[in-house]
Design a protein around this motif. Sequence first.
Motif, PDB file in Angstrom:
ATOM      1  N   PHE A   1      44.309  81.853  60.116  1.00  0.00           N
ATOM      2  CA  PHE A   1      45.582  81.558  60.771  1.00  0.00           C
ATOM      3  C   PHE A   1      45.675  82.265  62.119  1.00  0.00           C
ATOM      4  N   ARG A   2      45.284  83.512  62.128  1.00  0.00           N
ATOM      5  CA  ARG A   2      45.377  84.298  63.356  1.00  0.00           C
ATOM      6  C   ARG A   2      44.489  83.765  64.470  1.00  0.00           C
ATOM      7  N   THR A   3      43.342  83.217  64.122  1.00  0.00           N
ATOM      8  CA  THR A   3      42.386  82.772  65.124  1.00  0.00           C
ATOM      9  C   THR A   3      42.475  81.276  65.432  1.00  0.00           C
ATOM     10  N   GLY A   4      43.523  80.602  64.942  1.00  0.00           N
ATOM     11  CA  GLY A   4      43.736  79.217  65.314  1.00  0.00           C
ATOM     12  C   GLY A   4      42.942  78.201  64.543  1.00  0.00           C
ATOM     13  N   GLN A   5      42.618  78.494  63.291  1.00  0.00           N
ATOM     14  CA  GLN A   5      41.901  77.525  62.465  1.00  0.00           C
ATOM     15  C   GLN A   5      42.842  76.764  61.531  1.00  0.00           C
ATOM     16  N   THR A   6      44.005  77.342  61.217  1.00  0.00           N
ATOM     17  CA  THR A   6      44.938  76.682  60.305  1.00  0.00           C
ATOM     18  C   THR A   6      46.342  76.661  60.897  1.00  0.00           C
ATOM     19  N   ALA A   7      47.107  75.607  60.525  1.00  0.00           N
ATOM     20  CA  ALA A   7      48.451  75.424  61.057  1.00  0.00           C
ATOM     21  C   ALA A   7      49.516  76.091  60.200  1.00  0.00           C
ATOM     22  N   MET A   8      49.248  76.183  58.887  1.00  0.00           N
ATOM     23  CA  MET A   8      50.207  76.780  57.966  1.00  0.00           C
ATOM     24  C   MET A   8      49.470  77.633  56.945  1.00  0.00           C
ATOM     25  N   VAL A   9      50.140  78.665  56.478  1.00  0.00           N
ATOM     26  CA  VAL A   9      49.569  79.501  55.428  1.00  0.00           C
ATOM     27  C   VAL A   9      50.706  80.090  54.612  1.00  0.00           C
ATOM     28  N   TRP A  10      50.485  80.224  53.298  1.00  0.00           N
ATOM     29  CA  TRP A  10      51.490  80.831  52.415  1.00  0.00           C
ATOM     30  C   TRP A  10      51.076  82.258  52.104  1.00  0.00           C
ATOM     31  N   HIS A  11      52.023  83.159  52.190  1.00  0.00           N
ATOM     32  CA  HIS A  11      51.780  84.545  51.780  1.00  0.00           C
ATOM     33  C   HIS A  11      53.131  85.158  51.469  1.00  0.00           C
ATOM     34  N   HIS A  12      53.377  86.349  51.945  1.00  0.00           N
ATOM     35  CA  HIS A  12      54.683  86.976  51.771  1.00  0.00           C
ATOM     36  C   HIS A  12      54.972  87.834  52.996  1.00  0.00           C
ATOM     37  N   THR A  13      56.126  88.443  53.033  1.00  0.00           N
ATOM     38  CA  THR A  13      56.566  89.158  54.227  1.00  0.00           C
ATOM     39  C   THR A  13      55.669  90.338  54.586  1.00  0.00           C
ATOM     40  N   GLY A  14      54.834  90.770  53.662  1.00  0.00           N
ATOM     41  CA  GLY A  14      53.988  91.929  53.922  1.00  0.00           C
ATOM     42  C   GLY A  14      52.951  91.721  54.999  1.00  0.00           C
ATOM     43  N   SER A  15      52.681  90.476  55.369  1.00  0.00           N
ATOM     44  CA  SER A  15      51.685  90.211  56.410  1.00  0.00           C
ATOM     45  C   SER A  15      52.335  89.937  57.769  1.00  0.00           C
ATOM     46  N   PHE A  16      53.655  90.086  57.855  1.00  0.00           N
ATOM     47  CA  PHE A  16      54.373  89.738  59.075  1.00  0.00           C
ATOM     48  C   PHE A  16      53.888  90.535  60.292  1.00  0.00           C
ATOM     49  N   GLN A  17      53.750  91.832  60.141  1.00  0.00           N
ATOM     50  CA  GLN A  17      53.347  92.646  61.291  1.00  0.00           C
ATOM     51  C   GLN A  17      51.914  92.344  61.715  1.00  0.00           C
ATOM     52  N   GLU A  18      51.068  92.061  60.744  1.00  0.00           N
ATOM     53  CA  GLU A  18      49.686  91.724  61.072  1.00  0.00           C
ATOM     54  C   GLU A  18      49.624  90.433  61.887  1.00  0.00           C
ATOM     55  N   ILE A  19      50.381  89.430  61.472  1.00  0.00           N
ATOM     56  CA  ILE A  19      50.415  88.167  62.207  1.00  0.00           C
ATOM     57  C   ILE A  19      51.036  88.382  63.591  1.00  0.00           C
TER      58      ILE A  19
END
Length: 416
Positions: free
Chosen positions: A259-277
């Motif tokens: 997701f970060r490098t522009g390979q996917t348009a959507m991803v499911w996770h949780h709020t814990g990855s917000f700062q990383e994104i």
Amino acid sequence: MIANITRRSLMAGSAALAAAAALAPMRALAATNINYWHHFTSQAEFAGLKAVMEAFAKANPEIVVTQENIPNPEFMAKFTAAVVSGSRPDTTMVTAERLADMLAMEGLVDITARVDGWSEKANFPADRWAGISKEGKIYGVPAFAFVDWGYYRSDWFEEAGIAGPPTTYAEFVDIAKKLTDPAKGRFGFGMRGGAGGQKYVLDMMESFGAPVVDAEGNIGLDRDKAIEAVKFYAGLFTTEKVVPPSAPGDGYRQIMEAFRTGQTAMVWHHTGSFQEISAALKPGVEFKTFAIPAGPAARVARLAYLYNGLMKEENADASWDWISYWGQAEPAIAFLEKTGYFPANAAVVKDERITGNPLYAPAVETLAFGRLPANFVGIAGWSEHTVLAAFQKVLIGQMTAEDAVDEMIAGLEETK
């Protein structure tokens, strides 16, 4: 990089304690040493842990906390070994789906009396304790919340003329198809088919009307509905081809990197990855957040809590000070700012630093319909070793959806 952060955290803690000892030798002599087992994964999580540990050290110089990171897939094996061998740590992370197994081996300490006498308890609604309680006894303190949601490339949506994120599975598939372009290395959705992916298989089956634990507490699966769910979810890879070819082996790190490098348009996770994104893409410009779409039978997004508990009575006072510290306002906000994890303390959720950020709105929305994860003895091993393994075989063409669900049902029977 994570290992370096861990070492720096320990070195920083050691340096702070050394300085405290020089200024207050009497306190240093009386210092209580406790250890803490956890399974944090990302750089942001380690940064959050470091912030909480440093704040705790300043507030409690007489207590020395040593953290130990254990990879999530190995956590229960090590927990079990520690209980059997008598080499328990003082404190540990606890997830709701693992509570039953931990209690079955008498691996946690009852802290009901301490919680009932805690001044902060009033700020934790009853649902916060559901995942860490059994037969009226409480075995941990909510540290923070896992609020399921999704991330989407808002810039891609705008380029494609898509008004907004999906609210149903039908809309989700339609958008994923529109944004998939293998020639550009772009795919509509980042599927977690590898480590940790069992969670999404269970959620998908429940959204089709096949919860593993029904409203009456009965354990089982509706075969037909479960098959329908597995066919739909696996079909994103096998038929619709809107997920990367690597999906069967993709765990947390792989879906985040894609997701970060522009390979996917959507991803499911949780709020814990917000700062990383947020560190990789521009919030509100290149990406936005959305609530998990609704399935045919239900809208399933987990509103689960991560807890910290005691594994032994020795050093119980110091251990309680450490695990209860996570539930206080300032540590909760500090951890949120480093990770994106939501506070478990209801009073803190009303903080302007949360209500003033529109990207947190889907998480606040999810608080109204989110569901606690299923919890029964054996679910951790069954979901990881049977559910995920069977689903992966469907993805790579070694098993039909029907056979996969039959294998899941057979494995579920063995847990009873």
